[in-house]
Write a protein that holds these residues in place. Structure first.
Motif, PDB file in Angstrom:
ATOM      1  N   LEU A  37     -24.480   6.666 -13.841  1.00  0.00           N
ATOM      2  CA  LEU A  37     -24.763   5.828 -12.671  1.00  0.00           C
ATOM      3  C   LEU A  37     -26.079   6.233 -12.009  1.00  0.00           C
ATOM      4  CD1 LEU A  37     -21.256   5.703 -10.927  1.00  0.00           C
ATOM      5  CD2 LEU A  37     -22.259   4.004 -12.433  1.00  0.00           C
ATOM      6  N   GLY A 404     -19.931   0.728   4.613  1.00  0.00           N
ATOM      7  CA  GLY A 404     -19.396   0.105   3.408  1.00  0.00           C
ATOM      8  C   GLY A 404     -18.355   0.996   2.760  1.00  0.00           C
ATOM      9  N   MET A 407     -15.142   1.045   4.681  1.00  0.00           N
ATOM     10  CA  MET A 407     -14.300  -0.147   4.500  1.00  0.00           C
ATOM     11  C   MET A 407     -13.479  -0.034   3.224  1.00  0.00           C
ATOM     12  SD  MET A 407     -16.755  -3.237   5.724  1.00  0.00           S
ATOM     13  CE  MET A 407     -15.696  -4.642   5.464  1.00  0.00           C
ATOM     14  N   VAL A 408     -14.133   0.436   2.159  1.00  0.00           N
ATOM     15  CA  VAL A 408     -13.400   0.609   0.904  1.00  0.00           C
ATOM     16  C   VAL A 408     -12.317   1.671   1.088  1.00  0.00           C
ATOM     17  CG1 VAL A 408     -13.571   1.298  -1.509  1.00  0.00           C
ATOM     18  CG2 VAL A 408     -15.391  -0.064  -0.481  1.00  0.00           C
TER      19      VAL A 408
ATOM     20  N   TYR C  83     -21.418   0.658 -13.882  1.00  0.00           N
ATOM     21  CA  TYR C  83     -21.250   0.389 -12.450  1.00  0.00           C
ATOM     22  C   TYR C  83     -20.036  -0.516 -12.220  1.00  0.00           C
ATOM     23  CZ  TYR C  83     -25.383   2.603 -10.438  1.00  0.00           C
ATOM     24  OH  TYR C  83     -26.280   3.524  -9.989  1.00  0.00           O
ATOM     25  N   TRP C  85     -17.439  -0.881 -14.059  1.00  0.00           N
ATOM     26  CA  TRP C  85     -16.213  -0.135 -14.323  1.00  0.00           C
ATOM     27  C   TRP C  85     -15.872   0.755 -13.134  1.00  0.00           C
ATOM     28  CZ3 TRP C  85     -15.083   5.100 -14.782  1.00  0.00           C
ATOM     29  CH2 TRP C  85     -13.824   5.401 -15.323  1.00  0.00           C
ATOM     30  N   THR C  86     -16.892   1.479 -12.644  1.00  0.00           N
ATOM     31  CA  THR C  86     -16.650   2.417 -11.543  1.00  0.00           C
ATOM     32  C   THR C  86     -16.178   1.680 -10.291  1.00  0.00           C
ATOM     33  OG1 THR C  86     -18.506   3.661 -12.444  1.00  0.00           O
ATOM     34  CG2 THR C  86     -17.660   4.364 -10.313  1.00  0.00           C
ATOM     35  N   ILE C  90     -12.701   2.513  -8.461  1.00  0.00           N
ATOM     36  CA  ILE C  90     -12.641   3.128  -7.131  1.00  0.00           C
ATOM     37  C   ILE C  90     -12.109   2.158  -6.083  1.00  0.00           C
ATOM     38  CG2 ILE C  90     -14.060   4.028  -5.238  1.00  0.00           C
ATOM     39  CD1 ILE C  90     -15.848   5.323  -7.273  1.00  0.00           C
ATOM     40  N   ALA C  91     -12.636   0.934  -6.099  1.00  0.00           N
ATOM     41  CA  ALA C  91     -12.399   0.067  -4.944  1.00  0.00           C
ATOM     42  C   ALA C  91     -11.293  -0.959  -5.147  1.00  0.00           C
ATOM     43  CB  ALA C  91     -13.696  -0.639  -4.555  1.00  0.00           C
ATOM     44  N   PRO C  94      -6.865   0.782  -6.966  1.00  0.00           N
ATOM     45  CA  PRO C  94      -5.817   1.324  -6.087  1.00  0.00           C
ATOM     46  C   PRO C  94      -5.187   0.269  -5.183  1.00  0.00           C
ATOM     47  CG  PRO C  94      -7.851   2.605  -5.928  1.00  0.00           C
ATOM     48  CD  PRO C  94      -8.176   1.368  -6.679  1.00  0.00           C
ATOM     49  N   LEU C  95      -5.784  -0.930  -5.145  1.00  0.00           N
ATOM     50  CA  LEU C  95      -5.308  -1.933  -4.187  1.00  0.00           C
ATOM     51  C   LEU C  95      -4.321  -2.923  -4.791  1.00  0.00           C
ATOM     52  CD1 LEU C  95      -8.576  -2.799  -2.293  1.00  0.00           C
ATOM     53  CD2 LEU C  95      -6.688  -1.385  -1.555  1.00  0.00           C
ATOM     54  N   ARG C  96      -4.024  -2.799  -6.088  1.00  0.00           N
ATOM     55  CA  ARG C  96      -3.068  -3.767  -6.659  1.00  0.00           C
ATOM     56  C   ARG C  96      -1.749  -3.644  -5.927  1.00  0.00           C
ATOM     57  NH1 ARG C  96      -4.779  -2.650 -12.325  1.00  0.00           N
ATOM     58  NH2 ARG C  96      -6.943  -3.127 -11.983  1.00  0.00           N
ATOM     59  N   SER C 106     -12.235  -4.829   0.721  1.00  0.00           N
ATOM     60  CA  SER C 106     -12.761  -3.700  -0.037  1.00  0.00           C
ATOM     61  C   SER C 106     -14.022  -4.120  -0.788  1.00  0.00           C
ATOM     62  CB  SER C 106     -11.684  -3.216  -1.006  1.00  0.00           C
ATOM     63  OG  SER C 106     -12.095  -2.079  -1.683  1.00  0.00           O
ATOM     64  N   GLY C 109     -16.918  -4.265   1.510  1.00  0.00           N
ATOM     65  CA  GLY C 109     -17.388  -2.909   1.761  1.00  0.00           C
ATOM     66  C   GLY C 109     -18.224  -2.411   0.586  1.00  0.00           C
ATOM     67  N   MET C 110     -17.757  -2.675  -0.624  1.00  0.00           N
ATOM     68  CA  MET C 110     -18.479  -2.245  -1.805  1.00  0.00           C
ATOM     69  C   MET C 110     -19.843  -2.923  -1.890  1.00  0.00           C
ATOM     70  SD  MET C 110     -18.577  -0.170  -4.062  1.00  0.00           S
ATOM     71  CE  MET C 110     -17.280   0.853  -4.623  1.00  0.00           C
TER      72      MET C 110
END
Lengths: 444, 273, 304
Positions: A37, A404, A407-408, C83, C85-86, C90-91, C94-96, C106, C109-110
């Motif tokens: 990255l 940002g 928020m995440v 990117y 994938w990451t 990350i964002a 976990p929200l499922r 989210s 925010g990303m």
């Protein structure tokens, strides 16, 4: 809430020995990904060279430092989760915090209010702090207004700043072109903003939640582009300057004999106006808060919350969901309009630059962080987010980055914000706070 | 108006509902009698819930007429009304197969949302309520009393201030019925109210539904799989299979109908017999 | 007529770029039903990575344009995919199962994070690159107006077409494509019959990001400049394209992308360029209100 606690509590008891090898493996994987990255983005810098052409330079130190940070950070998280088998953060921010915050609220809210009332007395000579306090209060008011739409009614409004802009331009144009006073313009600005809210809301409010969010975003952008390009009416990108400053109910804050200072036999100082502006926005913000609390206990507020929980059930009970959403939208827009006209009179100058999408996102971030539905949580979030960052001015550029990320983070760890419990609007015997895990959003 | 029309609360005529090529309900006609319990039964996928969704306005029927008549003689053509208007004006309320309570709100709040339209008027569409108008406070007290009455009826008075989401399954089913009753319906549509209940709870449900019919005079339309419930309390049964009506009559008539037995054969034959 | 033809070519070029980004929106929406608001910023990151990679190649002496372009394409696609994938890992993952607006918040925010990350890492100024692919073919010359098809336009349209064909083949004929279609139909059911849904969703983000990276490269080559903010407006337009075509539908995304490109180009050419974004945003609003299933989308029946 299964997201928060994927393991059952019992597994936490099975504390295994420190799994260093596993943690190093996790950290190594994360570092490899981070290298992918960051290698180009942080390792290399593109800059215009002397001839104007882009040149490239290396930043090995930055790259190595960031990789070390990733490695160490991931290692610590891994060692913690691997040995305790619970996600790190949900342990740090336990649900109890939210409950204890509620108990704190009973004392903290009056204390904070008392503090807000004496701020101008305490910091009378500190113009910078007063300006900052006004800024914090403006955003608190905006966030409280948006909280009606997002927190109570569960409608994601990404174009909230458009109504702020409508309020600001309404005041600026009415005051400049017709010479109307602030106290006449203020309600007019609110009415105009909520009128626009209804105009937009009527066709789009039957859309699903995420579509609605995108449509409000598009609407916000349209308003901004129109303001930017409609030169004759709005002054275009140059904005409107020379907007009449507020007066003390007709008495101007000037050094003239008829001015505020002379009439009250005070020595003239520009601070009078700043203090007046401070109390003005404080009053406006408190009105927003009080009205919200009141509305929650009325049928309309209960219908908003019911709508957030289950729209289909609402319709089966005869609730006109379109009108209910519309009132939430219009009420939120009205407060944005008030805040907008305050903004215009305080700045004396407005331009489209103040009404970009980032502003909507900022206000949304405050609402999300503070906890949708908690008035004190939102106020504290505004204070921390705006005030906190002023303390570290050197890190100004990192502000939105952290916003940002926050928020995440909040969505991942505490999706209903830091203060996530819900207080019932009415009770028979005893008011019992409802735990966050049960305050579930609509399921469709 | 003729006597028979007065005795009929809901007249379903030639109801057809198509989803693309799929015919969920095909030319269904039946009448639900006023002040009676009418059950709609049939194997899974027979189109029962679709009928409900058409009656309560969640679906727009492809064809057909749904005529609702109040005791005052007032007519409503439900197929032309939107869902919330059917509940508010025609006074038809419903429950859902997969319970739809407001899980994060207390039991009491759930019952107050059901009285929304009445309370909205009393609060002067919020304006009078904001300034603390005495008329509104009175109306609110009445609404809470009504909620208290129904909570008491379903045995949940002690749980009034608990969120609906933490109640036990059977309690949630009862609360959903109480919520629908708080909206003061003339026709109450229950979508599988006994699903998931144990025999004792099912028995209590029977008593509760009979009490609603006898005391309030509310007509009840019922989708049910539980044959004991159907046979014990319904005054009239309509049997659907593949979207079509295959039989209609009293529970006793239905029990002996060979077509019904054939439809259920091998599935729930024991229960029918 | 000549003017019209020229605008048609320009519109198709722009539309190709939008279509590549729109595929990312529509795939993710199709599978997990969320609007990946950060996808526009992934597109921007792809453009930046390409810019840096290209300058890096120049610095180490790779000056042959076709070779450099090929390498840039590979590097940018791989890293942008990482990117994508990451971000999902990350964002979103976990929200499922969280409440329905959480993934969207989210994602916003990303999006804010990625914009500011690139701004801090590479500066806020517009980065411009001298034209790499030059030359043009004159198609028509009426004396007053010359219609030309530039080489870069050819590169963009050909690359897009090839990728689209490759991608359509992948969705219809490979194991991964079958898994993706299964997840789109019913995520839970797909998991039950043995589809690795987490992996499929991850790969969806990876593929979407790689396509967005190509779009980012094309954008960089076509306009010769990029800054940290381009992802926002381009993202909203590409999303509009996905909605117009019918969200969840791949041919729809391609069709919608071309239509948005054409509409925007013709709007700028015949009406006003100041309001060209208004045109796109208005289409978004109008389509969502009056035609929420788009041109090729399937209607949704409300589940009661």
């Amino acid at each position: 809430m299964s997201v928060l606690v994927p393991n059952d509590p019992k597994s936490a008891e099975r504390v295994s020995r420190l799994d260093v090898g596993g943690a190093i493996k996790d950290a190594a994987v994360a570092t490899v990904v981070a290298f992918g990255l960051f290698s180009l983005m942080l390792g290399l810098l593109t800059q215009p060279g002397p001839s104007g052409q882009l040149t490239i330079s290396e930043r090995p130190k930055l790259l190595i430092v960031s990789l070390i940070v990733v490695f160490v950070g991931r290692f610590l998280v891994a060692i913690f989760t691997r040995s305790l088998r619970v996600p790190l953060i949900s342990r740090l921010i336990s649900p109890k915090l939210s409950t204890s915050f509620r108990q704190l609220e009973r004392f903290a809210a009056p204390a904070l209010l008392g503090f807000a009332l004496v701020v101008p007395v305490l910091f009378y000579s500190n113009r910078y702090l007063l300006d900052l306090a006004i800024l914090v209060l403006t955003y608190t008011m905006l966030a409280w207004g948006l909280n009606i739409v997002v927190g109570l009614a569960g409608l994601l409004d990404l174009g909230y700043v458009a109504f702020y802009a409508v309020g600001a331009y309404s005041y600026a144009l009415l005051a400049k072109n017709f010479g109307l006073s602030f106290w006449v313009c203020l309600p007019l600005a609110g009415i105009l903003a909520s009128f626009w809210g209804i105009m937009l809301g009527f066709p789009v409010l039957r859309l699903r939640g995420d579509y609605l969010a995108i449509v409000t975003l598009a609407f916000g952008e349209i308003i901004r582009i129109v303001i930017t390009n409609w030169q004759d009416f709005t002054g275009g990108p140059n904005g409107i300057s020379g907007i009449p400053r507020p007066s003390f109910f007709g008495i101007p804050f000037t050094s003239d004999p008829e001015g505020f200072a002379a009439l009250f036999h005070l020595e003239f100082t520009p601070t009078h106006r700043v203090v007046f502006l401070y109390y003005l926005i404080l009053a406006l913000a408190l009105i927003t808060c009080a009205v919200t609390i009141r509305l929650r206990q009325l049928p309309i507020g209960r219908a908003w919350e019911a709508l957030r929980e289950d729209e289909i059930a609402c319709r089966s009970l005869g609730v006109n969901t379109t009108n209910t959403k519309l009132t939430a939208f219009a009420t939120g827009a009205m407060f944005a309009g008030f805040a907008g006209s305050f903004f215009a009179t305080r700045q004396g100058f407005i331009s489209p630059e103040s009404f970009v999408f980032m502003e909507s996102a900022l206000v949304l971030a405050i609402v999300v962080l503070g906890g949708m539905g908690s008035q004190l949580g939102v106020a504290v979030a505004a204070l921390v987010m705006l005030g906190g960052f002023e303390l570290f001015r050197n890190f100004e550029q990192f502000r939105m980055l952290i916003f940002g990320a926050a928020m995440v983070g909040i969505m991942v760890w505490r999706p209903r914000g830091l203060v996530a419990t819900r207080t019932p609007s009415v009770y028979l015997e005893k008011k019992k706070d409802i735990p966050a895990a049960i305050v579930e959003e609509a399921r469709q | 108006m003729s006597e028979t029309a007065r005795d009929t609360i809901l007249d379903v005529q030639h109801l057809t509902m198509r989803f693309g090529g799929l015919v969920a309900v095909n030319d269904l006609s039946f009448k639900a009698a006023r002040g009676k319990i009418t059950a709609i039964i049939g194997p899974n996928g027979a189109g029962k819930t679709t009928v409900f969704n058409c009656i309560t306005g969640f679906y727009q029927p492809t064809e057909g007429m749904l005529e609702l008549t109040h005791a005052t003689g007032k007519h409503f053509l439900l197929e032309r009304m939107r869902d919330f208007k059917i509940a508010a004006h025609a006074r038809v309320t419903r429950t859902f197969q997969n319970i739809r309570l407001f899980a994060g709100m207390t039991a009491l709040e759930n019952l107050l949302v059901a009285q929304h339209n009445h309370l909205m008027k009393a609060s002067g569409f919020t304006v009078l309520g904001l300034v603390g108008w005495p008329g509104y406070r009175h109306a609110k007290r009445e609404a809470i009393d009504r909620a208290r009455f129904w909570l008491d009826r379903i045995g949940l008075l002690a749980r009034a201030d608990d969120p609906a989401g933490v109640l036990a399954y059977g309690q949630q089913r009862r609360l959903e019925i109480a919520r629908a009753m708080c909206a003061e319906p003339v026709l109450l549509c229950l979508d599988e109210p006994a699903a998931g209940l144990n025999p004792r709870e099912a028995h209590e449900l029977n008593k509760f539904l009979l009490a609603i019919r006898n005391e309030t005079g509310t007509s009840i339309l019922l989708i049910e799989h539980h044959m004991r419930v159907v046979m014990e309390i319904s005054d009239q049964v309509v049997v659907l299979d593949y979207g079509q009506k295959i039989a209609e009559g009293s529970p006793a008539e239905i029990r002996g109908d060979p077509k019904v037995i054939a439809a259920y054969l091998g599935v729930e034959k024991e229960e029918v017999a | 007529m000549e003017y019209f033809l020229q605008q048609l070519i320009n519109g198709l070029t722009l539309g190709s770029i939008y279509a590549l980004v729109a595929i990312g929106y529509t795939m993710v929406y199709g599978i997990i039903g969320m609007i990946n608001f950060a996808h526009g910023d992934i597109f921007m990151v792809g453009g930046f990575l390409a810019l840096i990679a290209f300058l890096g190649l120049l610095a180490i002496g790779v000056t042959a344009v076709p070779l450099a372009l090929f390498l840039v394409l590979i590097v940018a696609m791989l890293l942008t995919a990482l990117y994508g994938w990451t971000v999902e890992r990350i964002a979103y993952r976990p929200l499922r199962g969280s409440f329905r607006l959480a993934p969207l918040i989210s994602a916003i925010g990303m999006s804010i994070f990625l914009q500011n990350y690139v701004q801090i890492a590479q500066g806020a100024r517009v980065k411009s690159l001298p034209p790499l692919v030059t030359g043009a073919h004159v198609l028509m010359d009426s004396g007053k107006f010359v219609v030309q098809l530039t080489n870069i336009q050819i590169v963009i349209i050909v690359t897009t077409t090839v990728l689209m064909l490759l991608f359509s083949w992948m969705v219809s004929s490979t194991r991964l494509g079958r898994d993706m279609r299964a997840c789109e139909q019913d995520l839970k059911m797909a998991a039950l019959v043995g589809v690795n849904t987490d992996r499929t969703i991850s790969l969806t983000f990876v593929i979407g990001a790689a396509l967005a990276a190509v779009a980012g490269i094309m954008y960089l080559l076509y306009y010769g400049a990029i800054d940290f903010f381009v992802g926002f407006v381009a993202g909203v337009k590409a999303f509009t394209a996905a909605v117009l075509g019918g969200i969840g539908s791949l041919p729809g995304a391609m069709l919608g992308g071309l239509m948005i490109g054409l509409i925007e180009t013709f709007w700028s050419a015949y009406f006003s360029s100041e309001y060209k974004d208004v045109a796109a945003f208005s289409i978004l609003i109008l389509v969502l209100i009056f035609m929420p299933t788009g041109i090729l989308g399937r209607p949704e029946v409300e589940k009661v």
